[in-house]
Design a protein around this motif. Structure first.
Motif, PDB file in Angstrom:
ATOM      1  N   ALA A  64     -49.350  -8.086   1.518  1.00 30.14           N
ATOM      2  CA  ALA A  64     -50.419  -7.238   2.062  1.00 30.14           C
ATOM      3  C   ALA A  64     -51.731  -7.683   1.431  1.00 30.14           C
ATOM      4  N   PHE A  65     -52.809  -7.224   2.033  1.00 30.52           N
ATOM      5  CA  PHE A  65     -54.149  -7.483   1.504  1.00 30.52           C
ATOM      6  C   PHE A  65     -54.734  -6.135   1.098  1.00 30.52           C
ATOM      7  N   VAL A  66     -55.168  -6.020  -0.147  1.00 31.06           N
ATOM      8  CA  VAL A  66     -55.646  -4.745  -0.685  1.00 31.06           C
ATOM      9  C   VAL A  66     -57.116  -4.863  -1.068  1.00 31.06           C
ATOM     10  N   GLU A 121     -64.781   1.230   7.125  1.00 27.11           N
ATOM     11  CA  GLU A 121     -63.893   0.168   7.576  1.00 27.11           C
ATOM     12  C   GLU A 121     -62.492   0.696   7.853  1.00 27.11           C
ATOM     13  N   ALA A 122     -62.027   1.645   7.040  1.00 31.85           N
ATOM     14  CA  ALA A 122     -60.706   2.225   7.257  1.00 31.85           C
ATOM     15  C   ALA A 122     -60.634   2.887   8.628  1.00 31.85           C
ATOM     16  N   LEU A 138     -52.431  -0.928   7.375  1.00 32.75           N
ATOM     17  CA  LEU A 138     -51.122  -0.390   7.026  1.00 32.75           C
ATOM     18  C   LEU A 138     -51.230   1.014   6.442  1.00 32.75           C
ATOM     19  N   GLY A 139     -52.367   1.324   5.864  1.00 33.84           N
ATOM     20  CA  GLY A 139     -52.581   2.634   5.273  1.00 33.84           C
ATOM     21  C   GLY A 139     -53.784   2.594   4.354  1.00 33.84           C
ATOM     22  N   TRP A 140     -54.233   3.777   3.922  1.00 38.70           N
ATOM     23  CA  TRP A 140     -55.363   3.788   3.003  1.00 38.70           C
ATOM     24  C   TRP A 140     -55.337   5.026   2.137  1.00 38.70           C
ATOM     25  N   HIS A 141     -56.075   4.954   1.024  1.00 34.00           N
ATOM     26  CA  HIS A 141     -56.122   6.008   0.014  1.00 34.00           C
ATOM     27  C   HIS A 141     -57.570   6.371  -0.248  1.00 34.00           C
ATOM     28  N   ASP A 142     -57.834   7.670  -0.375  1.00 28.07           N
ATOM     29  CA  ASP A 142     -59.174   8.143  -0.717  1.00 28.07           C
ATOM     30  C   ASP A 142     -59.022   9.421  -1.532  1.00 28.07           C
ATOM     31  N   ASP A 143     -59.317   9.327  -2.831  1.00 25.35           N
ATOM     32  CA  ASP A 143     -59.192  10.500  -3.697  1.00 25.35           C
ATOM     33  C   ASP A 143     -60.543  11.127  -4.028  1.00 25.35           C
ATOM     34  N   GLY A 144     -61.563  10.721  -3.255  1.00 30.31           N
ATOM     35  CA  GLY A 144     -62.905  11.215  -3.509  1.00 30.31           C
ATOM     36  C   GLY A 144     -63.702  10.328  -4.432  1.00 30.31           C
ATOM     37  N   GLU A 145     -63.031   9.454  -5.145  1.00 30.91           N
ATOM     38  CA  GLU A 145     -63.697   8.474  -6.013  1.00 30.91           C
ATOM     39  C   GLU A 145     -63.258   7.070  -5.622  1.00 30.91           C
ATOM     40  N   TRP A 146     -61.997   6.788  -5.762  1.00 29.80           N
ATOM     41  CA  TRP A 146     -61.476   5.477  -5.379  1.00 29.80           C
ATOM     42  C   TRP A 146     -61.034   5.474  -3.921  1.00 29.80           C
ATOM     43  N   LEU A 156     -57.883   0.234   0.768  1.00 33.30           N
ATOM     44  CA  LEU A 156     -57.342  -0.124   2.080  1.00 33.30           C
ATOM     45  C   LEU A 156     -56.184  -1.085   1.886  1.00 33.30           C
ATOM     46  N   VAL A 157     -55.107  -0.856   2.602  1.00 35.73           N
ATOM     47  CA  VAL A 157     -53.956  -1.755   2.593  1.00 35.73           C
ATOM     48  C   VAL A 157     -53.851  -2.334   3.995  1.00 35.73           C
TER      49      VAL A 157
END
Length: 312
Positions: A56-58, A76-77, A93-101, A104-105
């Motif tokens: 994957a590309f992160v 972009e996500a 493939l999916g993405w994460h957003d915790d309000g700081e970090w 994108l996967v």
């Protein structure tokens, strides 16, 4: 030649909870990560491998690196997740957003950036891909995208800012024609009506050429809706920067069949020139030490090209 380059963090700099979320998206443990160079971002750009051999590309970034980069990764996500099937772009493939970090996967696409100065074969392959991209996204299948005139309007009004605060080192030819250039920039914005998905940030470092010669377009935060010829015309700025090709002939061969009017292309180039020459006066953003020098180089090269088009 100044190249597009940020001072990147790597996978090891990403907090453990973000790494864990990426591994959850992948369904496996990341065992290796290879940082990719190039591009104007201080965030990660890592090709990762999992314990079972998955790839994957992160991409990940936080405000500690650059606040604007966080905003762009969020955008972009949304774009990557909405691109229709069949578009030559990496699949989200999916993405994460915790309000700081934000992370994108993406699908890891095998390939490399086009060679610069551009080769004729790779340039032809890229331009053919852009024609296919325009055909496949007209009418625009993504109603949430902003209009190009809205997205790019402020940038393309750079000559207005240069006229209001003229730099001492402004090219004498441009200084003597500021009213004309201001008007051309406005005409460039007016030319952006259309119903095609446009990437609007095409350079060699936002393209991948696969082993089979197939081209993939990456990094989509600036996507908007505009004329079918927009990406082809904007790519020519990068081609012109590196030299070796008749960019006007290429526009005739590839942009005109997509509906480009030469006068509208000239107006767009004027607006882009004003953007580069205005933006390069600003201090470099955090983590992006070379961006202003790159903008200046693009501005100066595009100004020489614009001067030729206006005198012909």
């Amino acid at each position: 030649m100044v190249v597009a380059s940020g001072v990147r963090i790597g996978w090891a700099d990403v907090p453990e909870h973000v790494q864990a979320r990426v591994e959850s998206i992948l369904g496996d443990r990341v065992v290796s990560a290879y940082s990719q160079r190039g591009g104007f971002s201080p965030g990660t750009a890592d090709r990762v491998r999992t314990a079972s051999g998955g790839r994957a590309f992160v991409k990940a970034v936080s405000p500690a690196q650059n606040e604007r980069s966080v905003q762009l990764l969020r955008r972009e996500a949304l774009v990557a997740g909405a691109l229709p099937a069949g578009i030559p772009a990496p699949r989200l493939l999916g993405w994460h957003d915790d309000g700081e970090w934000v992370a994108l996967v993406l699908q890891d696409v095998e390939g490399r950036h086009p060679v610069t100065p551009w080769t004729a074969a790779e340039l032809d392959a890229v331009l053919g891909t852009l024609r296919m991209l325009a055909d496949g996204t007209t009418p625009c299948p993504m109603p949430e995208l902003p209009a190009a005139a809205v997205s790019l309007g402020k940038d393309l009004s750079g000559w207005e800012r240069l006229a209001a605060d003229r730099p001492d080192d402004l090219d004498p030819w441009a200084a003597a024609r500021l009213p004309e250039l201001v008007a051309l920039g406005a005409a460039g914005v007016a030319a952006l009506a259309g119903d095609t998905v446009a990437h609007t940030d095409l350079r060699a470092d936002n393209l991948l050429v696969g082993p089979d010669g197939a081209v993939t377009v990456v990094d989509w935060p600036w996507a908007c809706v505009g004329p079918a010829w927009l990406d082809t015309a904007m790519l020519m700025v990068n081609v012109n920067l590196f030299g070796g090709h008749d960019v006007d002939a290429l526009l005739t061969a590839y942009a005109v069949p997509l509906g480009a009017d030469p006068a509208e292309v000239t107006a767009l180039l004027a607006g882009m020139t004003g953007y580069f020459l205005d933006a390069c006066r600003q201090p470099p953003p955090p983590g992006l030490p070379t961006v202003r020098a790159f903008q200046r180089a693009q501005g100066e090269a595009t100004l020489r090209w614009l001067r030729t088009r206006l005198s012909s």
